[in-house]
Design an enzyme around this catalytic site. Structure first.
Site, PDB file in Angstrom:
ATOM      1  N   GLU A  31       0.794  -1.236   0.000  1.00  0.00           N
ATOM      2  CA  GLU A  31       0.000   0.000   0.000  1.00  0.00           C
ATOM      3  C   GLU A  31       0.829   1.290   0.000  1.00  0.00           C
ATOM      4  OE1 GLU A  31      -2.965  -0.412   3.106  1.00  0.00           O
ATOM      5  OE2 GLU A  31      -4.012  -1.981   1.982  1.00  0.00           O
ATOM      6  N   GLU A  39      -5.628  -8.440  -0.501  1.00  0.00           N
ATOM      7  CA  GLU A  39      -6.393  -8.153   0.715  1.00  0.00           C
ATOM      8  C   GLU A  39      -7.828  -7.836   0.333  1.00  0.00           C
ATOM      9  OE1 GLU A  39      -4.903  -5.183   3.498  1.00  0.00           O
ATOM     10  OE2 GLU A  39      -2.845  -5.855   3.150  1.00  0.00           O
TER      11      GLU A  39
HETATM   12  O1  IFM Z   1      -4.761  -3.895   8.541  1.00  0.00           O
HETATM   13  C1  IFM Z   1      -4.586  -3.250   7.331  1.00  0.00           C
HETATM   14  C2  IFM Z   1      -3.372  -3.792   6.599  1.00  0.00           C
HETATM   15  O2  IFM Z   1      -2.216  -3.706   7.358  1.00  0.00           O
HETATM   16  C3  IFM Z   1      -3.141  -3.024   5.319  1.00  0.00           C
HETATM   17  N1  IFM Z   1      -4.355  -2.974   4.537  1.00  0.00           N
HETATM   18  C4  IFM Z   1      -5.572  -2.579   5.181  1.00  0.00           C
HETATM   19  C5  IFM Z   1      -5.783  -3.420   6.430  1.00  0.00           C
HETATM   20  C6  IFM Z   1      -7.103  -3.030   7.106  1.00  0.00           C
HETATM   21  O3  IFM Z   1      -7.135  -1.673   7.402  1.00  0.00           O
END
Ligand code: IFM
Length: 504
Positions: A201, A400
């Site tokens: 990210e 994710e």
């Molecule tokens: O927990 C985070 C993760 O570390 C990175 N992406 C988003 C998730 C949820 O906010």
């Protein structure tokens, strides 16, 4: 969002871009699929990260990370939470592998601790920490679970940030330090691990770590956040070279937090606002990583912001000749972190702030998670189709996807998180629809395997397929995990919410 407005938004984006890698168009309104059947080699997984689950912050010669420092700031983390114990996974990792096996997953995305392996930021790697991760990787492989390793999931050695507001990703040299670390990890594990995710990210690092100061290292400086973001991307390019040298057959990607930006209305001003926001959140990272160079419209925006802020530098001062070639040198798959979408409108005339858009939605009574995020699976479908179209048909891994639902164990000892079941089911069906339209999605990593440390929000939000009792460390698979087990076993996501048997 209706299919028609999705198609309009999608068409608007295509019409506006000059950097589209392919001319092929697919009409999202023509997708019809009742059968969410996935290919046999699809990666069914779950994701975690080192700082969020491991605890044991000094074990095996681990160095201090920027998060160890940040959590000590009064008020930085809700409830005063820290990563000191978290889910205790540095010690209980075998139990976590058992959870993956119980759910029947064939893959696991986790991160190696940067500050564990490079305690002083540069130089010699810490062999004891590498041994730890090697044991974990070998144990996964032994039970047929493919590891996908993230190298930077935000736990940078604090040695790389010599003073508050200095160093870290603000410093160009950090990109080389990161590549050294990538070389050390892949030098040890590159012969066994097939998927490497360099950065997690980049936009969130830039936004929360350097623009808003809400994440480590807590810098609050809009102009310099753009510098940091560039160095994160440069770090990807340099790390990719180090990985490829150690592991020529590796698949190398980045996990991007992608938020589809949709206009609040059909008016031209709102559509332009959504496109501008898309540049800020998505294209600024996607385009250079996919070897298209930074998008001209967003670069103009940043030039204006830098000039207006009196920063005393412009983008040409830190985006040096050759950088874009390094950043775009290798991207074998796009990691898609998808949670929700942004509804954008033109900023009101005279509105304060540097950006010509405002995030105004979602409006009204839309489905939401317990954290208030809109649940919008159709936007994931459209996003995947767009990524396939605009970025050369690269493989896409959903690295994710998940939601906060606060369900706790009930009298029967189980966690009936039926809303998470519905969330997973609807997002998997959206993925299947995108695949039916031609997007090459090769895996789904649910965030997260475990409830864990949710950064500045501490331990309140629960994202896990597994409930963690933080006092004892006890893990309880939630109903969603049992549901996901059926999905992974059959390779099929049902149309309706299931009547699932929880025999476990
Ligand atoms: O927990 C985070 C993760 O570390 C990175 N992406 C988003 C998730 C949820 O906010």
């Amino acid at each position: 969002m209706t299919a028609a407005t999705a198609a309009t938004a999608s068409a608007t984006m295509t019409a506006s871009t000059t950097t589209s890698a392919t001319t092929e168009r697919r009409n999202v309104t023509e997708i019809h699929t009742d059968q969410a059947v996935f290919p046999p080699d699809f990666l069914w997984g779950a994701a975690t990260s080192a700082y969020q689950i491991e605890g044991s912050r000094t074990a095996d010669g681990t160095g201090e990370s920027v998060w160890d420092v940040f959590v000590r700031r009064p008020g930085a983390v809700e409830g005063g939470g820290t990563g000191a114990i978290a889910c205790d996974s540095y010690r209980r990792w075998r139990e976590d592998i058992d959870l993956l096996r119980m759910i029947g997953l064939n893959s696991y995305r986790f991160s190696t601790g940067w500050s564990r392996i490079m305690p002083t930021g540069r130089g010699r790697a810490n062999a004891a920490a590498l041994d730890h991760y090697e044991r974990q990787v070998d144990a996964l492989l032994e039970v047929g679970i493919k590891p996908l390793i993230t190298l930077n999931h935000w736990d940078m050695p604090s040695a790389l940030t010599p003073a508050p507001g200095r160093g870290g990703w603000l410093d160009r040299a950090t990109a080389s330090a990161f590549a050294e670390y990538a070389g050390a990890v892949t030098g040890r594990l590159g012969d066994r691990v097939g998927h490497w995710i360099t950065q997690c990210e980049p936009w969130i690092i830039q936004l929360l770590g350097y623009q808003l100061g809400l994440h480590a290292p807590g810098v609050k400086d809009l102009a310099r956040s753009v510098v940091a973001g560039h160095h994160v991307l440069l770090g990807h390019g340099l790390a990719a070279q180090a990985i490829a040298a150690n592991s020529p057959a590796a698949q190398i990607g980045v996990a991007l937090s992608l938020f589809p930006c949709v206009p609040d209305s059909d008016c031209e001003a709102d559509r332009q606002a959504a496109w501008g926001s898309d540049g800020y959140v998505n294209r600024w990272y996607l385009d250079p990583l996919a070897a298209l160079g930074y998008p001209a419209d967003t670069r103009r925006l940043w030039e204006g912001v830098l000039a207006g802020s009196g920063a005393g530098f412009g983008t040409e001062d830190f985006i040096l000749p050759g950088d874009e070639a390094v950043i775009g040198s290798r991207l074998d798959f796009i990691g898609v972190n998808y949670y929700t979408r942004r509804v954008c409108a033109a900023a009101a005339p005279g509105a304060a702030g540097p950006f010509p858009w405002a995030v105004v939605g979602p409006r009204g009574d839309v489905p939401r998670t317990d954290e208030g995020w809109e649940i919008a699976p159709d936007a994931l479908r459209d996003l995947l189709i767009r990524l396939d179209r605009d970025y050369g048909g690269r493989p896409l891994v959903v690295t994710e996807n998940g939601a906060v639902f606060g369900d706790a164990p009930t009298h029967d000892g189980r966690v009936h998180d039926v809303r998470r079941v519905a969330f997973i089911r609807s997002h998997l069906r959206a993925i299947a629809q995108a695949m039916a339209a031609g997007a090459r999605v090769t895996g789904y990593m649910h965030w997260s395997l475990l409830d864990n440390f949710e950064w500045a929000l501490g331990y309140r939000p629960r994202f896990g397929l597994t409930h963690v009792d933080y006092a004892s460390g006890r893990r309880t698979l939630k109903d969603s995990a049992w549901f996901y087990r059926q999905v992974a076993a059959t390779g099929t996501a049902p149309k309706e919410d299931p009547d699932y048997g929880f025999d476990g």
